[in-house]
Write a protein that holds these residues in place. Structure first.
Motif, PDB file in Angstrom:
ATOM      1  N   HIS A 265       1.281  -1.090  -0.089  1.00 21.17           N
ATOM      2  CA  HIS A 265      -0.274   0.343   0.627  1.00 21.17           C
ATOM      3  C   HIS A 265       0.974   1.519   0.281  1.00 21.17           C
ATOM      4  O   HIS A 265       2.327   0.966  -0.109  1.00 21.17           O
ATOM      5  CB  HIS A 265      -0.976  -0.183   1.432  1.00 21.17           C
ATOM      6  CG  HIS A 265      -0.173  -0.187   2.514  1.00 21.17           C
ATOM      7  ND1 HIS A 265      -0.103  -1.383   3.214  1.00 21.17           N
ATOM      8  CD2 HIS A 265       0.717   1.515   2.986  1.00 21.17           C
ATOM      9  CE1 HIS A 265       0.205  -0.472   3.990  1.00 21.17           C
ATOM     10  NE2 HIS A 265       0.979   0.435   4.479  1.00 21.17           N
ATOM     11  N   VAL A 266       0.289   2.463  -0.374  1.00 17.50           N
ATOM     12  CA  VAL A 266       0.890   4.004   0.015  1.00 17.50           C
ATOM     13  C   VAL A 266       0.685   4.672   1.010  1.00 17.50           C
ATOM     14  O   VAL A 266      -0.317   4.209   1.742  1.00 17.50           O
ATOM     15  CB  VAL A 266       0.689   4.486  -1.778  1.00 17.50           C
ATOM     16  CG1 VAL A 266       1.170   4.094  -2.694  1.00 17.50           C
ATOM     17  CG2 VAL A 266      -0.530   4.615  -1.387  1.00 17.50           C
ATOM     18  N   ALA A 269      -3.268   5.248   2.302  1.00 19.70           N
ATOM     19  CA  ALA A 269      -4.282   4.571   1.494  1.00 19.70           C
ATOM     20  C   ALA A 269      -5.424   4.172   2.042  1.00 19.70           C
ATOM     21  O   ALA A 269      -6.489   3.404   1.752  1.00 19.70           O
ATOM     22  CB  ALA A 269      -3.578   3.325   0.880  1.00 19.70           C
ATOM     23  N   ASP A 276       4.443   4.207   2.799  1.00 18.72           N
ATOM     24  CA  ASP A 276       4.456   3.068   1.563  1.00 18.72           C
ATOM     25  C   ASP A 276       5.165   1.672   1.925  1.00 18.72           C
ATOM     26  O   ASP A 276       5.933   1.626   3.133  1.00 18.72           O
ATOM     27  CB  ASP A 276       5.234   3.366   0.974  1.00 18.72           C
ATOM     28  CG  ASP A 276       5.484   5.328   0.022  1.00 18.72           C
ATOM     29  OD1 ASP A 276       3.727   5.160   0.053  1.00 18.72           O
ATOM     30  OD2 ASP A 276       5.227   5.315  -1.024  1.00 18.72           O
ATOM     31  N   GLN A 315      -0.607  -3.772  -8.458  1.00 16.91           N
ATOM     32  CA  GLN A 315      -0.921  -2.284  -7.840  1.00 16.91           C
ATOM     33  C   GLN A 315      -0.747  -2.007  -6.470  1.00 16.91           C
ATOM     34  O   GLN A 315      -2.070  -3.367  -5.671  1.00 16.91           O
ATOM     35  CB  GLN A 315      -1.730  -1.525  -9.067  1.00 16.91           C
ATOM     36  CG  GLN A 315      -2.391  -0.690 -10.048  1.00 16.91           C
ATOM     37  CD  GLN A 315      -3.243  -0.155 -10.788  1.00 16.91           C
ATOM     38  OE1 GLN A 315      -4.484  -0.482  -9.747  1.00 16.91           O
ATOM     39  NE2 GLN A 315      -3.079   0.760 -11.320  1.00 16.91           N
ATOM     40  N   ARG A 316      -0.548  -1.432  -5.830  1.00 11.90           N
ATOM     41  CA  ARG A 316      -0.187  -1.115  -4.372  1.00 11.90           C
ATOM     42  C   ARG A 316      -1.722  -0.336  -3.882  1.00 11.90           C
ATOM     43  O   ARG A 316      -2.351   0.302  -4.553  1.00 11.90           O
ATOM     44  CB  ARG A 316       0.759  -0.247  -3.854  1.00 11.90           C
ATOM     45  CG  ARG A 316       2.508  -0.935  -3.923  1.00 11.90           C
ATOM     46  CD  ARG A 316       3.287   0.002  -3.239  1.00 11.90           C
ATOM     47  NE  ARG A 316       4.446  -0.695  -3.361  1.00 11.90           N
ATOM     48  CZ  ARG A 316       5.599  -0.129  -2.737  1.00 11.90           C
ATOM     49  NH1 ARG A 316       5.444   1.189  -2.357  1.00 11.90           N
ATOM     50  NH2 ARG A 316       6.508  -0.964  -3.147  1.00 11.90           N
ATOM     51  N   SER A 319      -3.010   3.176  -4.538  1.00 14.38           N
ATOM     52  CA  SER A 319      -1.705   3.747  -6.096  1.00 14.38           C
ATOM     53  C   SER A 319      -2.265   3.587  -7.535  1.00 14.38           C
ATOM     54  O   SER A 319      -3.033   2.728  -7.867  1.00 14.38           O
ATOM     55  CB  SER A 319      -0.244   3.348  -5.733  1.00 14.38           C
ATOM     56  OG  SER A 319       0.099   3.788  -6.769  1.00 14.38           O
ATOM     57  N   ASP A 320      -1.945   3.971  -8.584  1.00 12.02           N
ATOM     58  CA  ASP A 320      -2.793   3.697  -9.927  1.00 12.02           C
ATOM     59  C   ASP A 320      -1.779   3.246 -10.586  1.00 12.02           C
ATOM     60  O   ASP A 320      -1.697   2.829 -11.947  1.00 12.02           O
ATOM     61  CB  ASP A 320      -2.718   5.410 -10.200  1.00 12.02           C
ATOM     62  CG  ASP A 320      -4.605   5.802  -9.874  1.00 12.02           C
ATOM     63  OD1 ASP A 320      -5.430   5.147  -9.522  1.00 12.02           O
ATOM     64  OD2 ASP A 320      -4.871   7.303 -10.096  1.00 12.02           O
ATOM     65  N   ARG A 321      -0.142   3.350  -8.963  1.00 11.42           N
ATOM     66  CA  ARG A 321       1.329   2.983 -10.239  1.00 11.42           C
ATOM     67  C   ARG A 321       1.096   1.722 -10.558  1.00 11.42           C
ATOM     68  O   ARG A 321       0.939   1.553  -9.736  1.00 11.42           O
ATOM     69  CB  ARG A 321       2.105   3.693  -9.514  1.00 11.42           C
ATOM     70  CG  ARG A 321       3.449   3.207 -10.142  1.00 11.42           C
ATOM     71  CD  ARG A 321       4.537   3.844  -9.409  1.00 11.42           C
ATOM     72  NE  ARG A 321       6.320   3.316  -9.849  1.00 11.42           N
ATOM     73  CZ  ARG A 321       7.027   3.112  -9.040  1.00 11.42           C
ATOM     74  NH1 ARG A 321       7.212   3.628  -8.432  1.00 11.42           N
ATOM     75  NH2 ARG A 321       7.926   3.092  -9.735  1.00 11.42           N
ATOM     76  N   HIS A 323       3.483  -1.887 -10.538  1.00  9.96           N
ATOM     77  CA  HIS A 323       5.067  -2.898 -10.615  1.00  9.96           C
ATOM     78  C   HIS A 323       4.698  -4.180 -11.618  1.00  9.96           C
ATOM     79  O   HIS A 323       3.632  -4.794 -11.532  1.00  9.96           O
ATOM     80  CB  HIS A 323       4.795  -2.660  -9.319  1.00  9.96           C
ATOM     81  CG  HIS A 323       4.792  -1.601  -8.603  1.00  9.96           C
ATOM     82  ND1 HIS A 323       6.428  -1.156  -7.942  1.00  9.96           N
ATOM     83  CD2 HIS A 323       4.306  -0.627  -7.725  1.00  9.96           C
ATOM     84  CE1 HIS A 323       6.002  -0.342  -7.272  1.00  9.96           C
ATOM     85  NE2 HIS A 323       4.443   0.135  -7.842  1.00  9.96           N
TER      86      HIS A 323
END
Length: 516
Positions: A265-266, A269, A276, A315-316, A319-321, A323
């Protein structure tokens, strides 16, 4: 000088080196030849593994010896044999404890005469060859050169076995790694899958087949059969063995935390996410992720996991990023997931993605005499833990173990041996060198599978009870009794009752057994 009798004994063994034989049979023939030529009551061949010696073959020792692991630092005789340049005979009055006291087949006596020899591959100790006798003068006339001849032949046999298995090329590299990790190995030895039964051999063959691949494996089997050890063996057999093996028990976490544990998670969240955090998938990148109790995952988490298994992208939480990770997944369950799919409690696509290679682990009651090998392993662990000279099973105890049904499988056996060892030690004479476990110590007559609650007979004079109230009371009683049996483990009880854990918790809340 090689005598005629020694030559006649060695020639068939040398001939065996050119024959295709199972490894165990080669070692058994070697020990049988040793006992035929040299007067002893028992012989054993042990392989060095880090700081431990593992019996590969025994002749004249109790069957459970094959399941034991002898820590070299706790057995000065074995330590001395490993360090010696050649054969060693211990004086009959040596004060050093003998690791085989009480283990010579059929007798509860201490060993009085002992000799042995290191088995060397090149200049590197591979293991030891040991001979023991109950008569303190048995080896007084033995030529130590004869024992050295057998040790040299044992080394040749081992070399043949390693070449045939393709291990000779890896020996130097394995030895170099062993040196760098020796201290760690002595304190934390790699888990060993112990057994000789056909069912166990099939399991080992499956591990060898799929271990050296990246296929997703679904390990199935009853509670206590050793699914986590199988997962560790699969990881150790894979090209990812030098990378992390990360484990997650899916039944031990609330559903609200499973996503965070898996994907990370970030900051911000959710309440309490102050920084993070990487999840298990990222921690296992390049290695293996072991998902235990995977049958307890909710449908929503299954859907999110499916995306990671298919594309390696996650995705964490918060987050929208995206991995990308390179992870091999090994899962385990004691549920019938195919039945869960048919009942609508499990996603069919997720099930098929997990079960690329289904790997069933046999029940202990299907493994015959493996129970004695496993008992020997646990006896040695408890002998060391309790500071005893020798911890053994008498004949009645062995028969009781073989006759038991083992509803709790290997875990039940492990706990039984630990419990029984304490009982035996309390009842033994002060400072006894050999402590024997009897059938009475095991007390398996009191072990039984819990039966259903007795049917309640309604008294004619009792007031009538409506069906809903009667049903609630019956469910309340079943759940309360089940929680007591499972030490409050809701997931374990849910499996017994055929319910999803979340549904069971909600039902218990409605019945007043748990706060909503």
């Amino acid at each position: 000088m090689i005598t005629k009798s020694l030559l006649q004994t060695l020639v068939p063994l040398v001939d065996d080196l050119a024959r295709e034989l199972p490894d165990g049979e080669r070692y058994r023939r070697l020990l049988a030849a040793v006992r035929a030529l040299l007067p002893c009551d028992a012989a054993a061949l042990l392989r060095l593994d880090g700081g431990w010696l593992l019996p590969l073959a025994v002749d004249g020792l109790s069957h459970d010896t094959l399941g034991r692991r002898f820590r070299v630092s706790e057995h000065p005789r074995l330590q001395q044999l490993l360090q010696a340049p050649g054969p060693t005979r211990f004086p009959p009055d040596s004060p050093l404890p003998d690791p085989y006291d009480g283990l010579i087949d059929g007798v509860q006596l201490e060993v009085h005469d002992c000799m042995g020899c290191p088995v060397l591959l090149g200049d590197v100790p591979w293991g030891v060859l040991t001979l023991d006798a109950l008569d303190k003068e048995r080896f007084s006339s033995v030529d130590l050169g004869d024992l050295q001849a057998f040790a040299s032949l044992a080394a040749a046999t081992v070399s043949v076995v390693q070449r045939m298995a393709g291990l000779a090329q890896q020996f130097e590299a394995e030895h170099a790694r062993a040196e760098s990790y020796r201290a760690l190995a002595e304190e934390h030895p790699a888990p060993t899958l112990i057994g000789q039964s056909p069912a166990h051999q099939r399991l080992l063959a499956d591990i060898a087949t799929v271990g050296n691949s990246d296929l997703t494996v679904l390990i199935t089997g009853e509670t206590g059969v050793g699914k986590e050890l199988v997962a560790q063996a699969l990881h150790a057999a894979s090209p990812r063995a030098s990378r992390p093996l990360i484990s997650l028990n899916c039944a031990a976490l609330p559903e609200s935390l499973v996503e965070s544990e898996l994907f990370g998670h970030v900051r911000g969240a959710f309440s309490g996410a102050v920084a993070d955090r990487r999840g298990k998938f990222e921690l296992a990148d390049g290695g293996t992720l072991f998902l235990d109790e995977v049958g307890e995952l909710s449908l929503s988490v299954q859907a999110k996991l499916l995306r990671v298994l298919q594309g390696g992208q996650l995705q964490r939480l918060g987050s929208d990023r995206e991995h990308r990770v390179d992870v091999r997944v090994i899962a385990a369950t004691n549920r019938d997931l195919a039945q869960e799919v048919r009942a609508g409690r499990y996603r069919a696509d997720f099930y098929h993605r997990l079960s690329v290679y289904p790997l069933p682990v046999p029940k202990l009651r299907e493994r015959g005499h493996d129970v004695l090998l496993l008992a020997g392993h646990f006896l040695e662990l408890n002998r060391s833990r309790l500071g005893l000279g020798s911890l053994r099973l008498d004949a009645d105890a062995q028969a009781a173990l073989l006759a038991h049904g083992w509803p709790g499988n290997v875990r039940e056996l492990e706990h039984l041996i630990a419990r029984s060892a304490l009982k035996a030690m309390q009842g033994a004479a002060p400072r006894a060198r050999i402590v024997s476990l009897t059938a009475a110590h095991l007390d398996l007559g009191a072990e039984s599978v819990p039966t259903a609650a007795p049917t309640t007979v309604q008294n004619d004079a009792a007031p009538p009870v409506d069906l809903r109230t009667s049903l609630d009371e019956h469910q309340r009683q079943r759940i309360a009794e089940g929680l007591q049996r499972h030490q409050g483990n809701w997931a374990s009880l849910a499996r017994e009752l055929g319910l999803h854990r979340a549904n069971l918790v909600r039902l218990a809340g409605r019945l007043g057994l748990r706060k909503q």
